[in-house]
Scaffold this motif. Structure first.
Motif, PDB file in Angstrom:
ATOM      1  N   MET A   1       0.832  -1.192   0.000  1.00  0.00           N
ATOM      2  CA  MET A   1       0.000   0.000   0.000  1.00  0.00           C
ATOM      3  C   MET A   1       0.872   1.250   0.000  1.00  0.00           C
ATOM      4  O   MET A   1       1.843   1.346   0.733  1.00  0.00           O
ATOM      5  N   THR A   2       0.519   2.193  -0.806  1.00  0.00           N
ATOM      6  CA  THR A   2       1.274   3.431  -0.940  1.00  0.00           C
ATOM      7  C   THR A   2       0.918   4.382   0.197  1.00  0.00           C
ATOM      8  O   THR A   2      -0.240   4.644   0.473  1.00  0.00           O
ATOM      9  N   GLU A   3       1.970   4.893   0.859  1.00  0.00           N
ATOM     10  CA  GLU A   3       1.757   5.905   1.882  1.00  0.00           C
ATOM     11  C   GLU A   3       1.733   7.272   1.218  1.00  0.00           C
ATOM     12  O   GLU A   3       2.233   7.448   0.114  1.00  0.00           O
ATOM     13  N   LYS A   4       1.161   8.235   1.908  1.00  0.00           N
ATOM     14  CA  LYS A   4       1.127   9.587   1.361  1.00  0.00           C
ATOM     15  C   LYS A   4       2.534  10.168   1.359  1.00  0.00           C
ATOM     16  O   LYS A   4       3.283  10.027   2.304  1.00  0.00           O
ATOM     17  N   ASP A  71      12.213   9.417  -0.793  1.00  0.00           N
ATOM     18  CA  ASP A  71      11.094   8.890  -0.011  1.00  0.00           C
ATOM     19  C   ASP A  71      10.186   8.010  -0.851  1.00  0.00           C
ATOM     20  O   ASP A  71       9.428   7.201  -0.318  1.00  0.00           O
ATOM     21  N   VAL A  72      10.233   8.186  -2.159  1.00  0.00           N
ATOM     22  CA  VAL A  72       9.431   7.407  -3.103  1.00  0.00           C
ATOM     23  C   VAL A  72      10.166   7.423  -4.444  1.00  0.00           C
ATOM     24  O   VAL A  72      10.908   8.361  -4.722  1.00  0.00           O
ATOM     25  N   LEU A  73       9.982   6.368  -5.231  1.00  0.00           N
ATOM     26  CA  LEU A  73      10.595   6.321  -6.558  1.00  0.00           C
ATOM     27  C   LEU A  73       9.537   6.249  -7.642  1.00  0.00           C
ATOM     28  O   LEU A  73       8.468   5.669  -7.449  1.00  0.00           O
ATOM     29  N   THR A  74       9.869   6.810  -8.777  1.00  0.00           N
ATOM     30  CA  THR A  74       9.072   6.678  -9.984  1.00  0.00           C
ATOM     31  C   THR A  74      10.045   6.569 -11.147  1.00  0.00           C
ATOM     32  O   THR A  74      11.241   6.798 -10.989  1.00  0.00           O
ATOM     33  N   TYR A  75       9.545   6.187 -12.295  1.00  0.00           N
ATOM     34  CA  TYR A  75      10.420   6.073 -13.460  1.00  0.00           C
ATOM     35  C   TYR A  75       9.701   6.548 -14.694  1.00  0.00           C
ATOM     36  O   TYR A  75       8.488   6.567 -14.766  1.00  0.00           O
ATOM     37  N   GLU A  76      10.507   6.957 -15.697  1.00  0.00           N
ATOM     38  CA  GLU A  76       9.940   7.558 -16.899  1.00  0.00           C
ATOM     39  C   GLU A  76       9.927   6.629 -18.097  1.00  0.00           C
ATOM     40  O   GLU A  76       9.295   6.924 -19.087  1.00  0.00           O
ATOM     41  N   SER A  77      10.633   5.517 -18.035  1.00  0.00           N
ATOM     42  CA  SER A  77      10.823   4.698 -19.223  1.00  0.00           C
ATOM     43  C   SER A  77      10.283   3.287 -19.040  1.00  0.00           C
ATOM     44  O   SER A  77      10.372   2.721 -17.949  1.00  0.00           O
ATOM     45  N   GLU A  78       9.756   2.723 -20.128  1.00  0.00           N
ATOM     46  CA  GLU A  78       9.311   1.332 -20.086  1.00  0.00           C
ATOM     47  C   GLU A  78      10.488   0.379 -20.235  1.00  0.00           C
ATOM     48  O   GLU A  78      10.331  -0.829 -20.099  1.00  0.00           O
TER      49      GLU A  78
END
Length: 113
Positions: A1-4, A71-78
């Motif tokens: 579950m994603t925290e705020k 604190d959180v990661l995201t990515y831009e590429s497939e």
């Protein structure tokens, strides 16, 4: 579950292209700090990020370096290695990591989907 994730916290972006730049600019407007993992020191996202790590999103140690400072990661590429991201999940939240990533990794399944 994603925290705020609240303003003042750090979003780590895997990738340094124009999409990452747009994510970074939007996040900074909302009060977040932004770190980027990029393979080019003058990449579009590195130019606007608060800090960046020069490295590869295909190396676990570079991804861990980004995760340790975020604190959180995201990515831009497939073109991301889903298995590497899965190995980071015990340490950091990656909200977009789901079955969609696995579908994007396989172009035939993606087209069918």
């Amino acid at each position: 579950m994603t925290e705020k994730i609240l303003p003042g916290q750090t979003i780590g972006i895997i990738g340094g292209g124009s999409t990452a730049r747009m994510i970074a600019l939007a996040a900074k407007k909302l009060g977040y700090f932004v770190g980027v993992l990029t393979n080019e020191k003058d990449s579009p996202a590195a130019q606007v990020a608060d800090w960046y790590i020069l490295g590869s999103f295909l190396k676990l140690e570079d991804l861990m370096g980004l995760a340790e400072k975020s604190d959180v990661l995201t990515y831009e590429s497939e073109k991301i290695d889903v298995d590497l991201l899965l190995s980071l999940q015990p340490y950091i939240d990656i909200p977009q990591l789901s079955d969609v990533s696995s579908i994007m990794e396989d172009r035939l399944i993606e087209r069918f989907f």
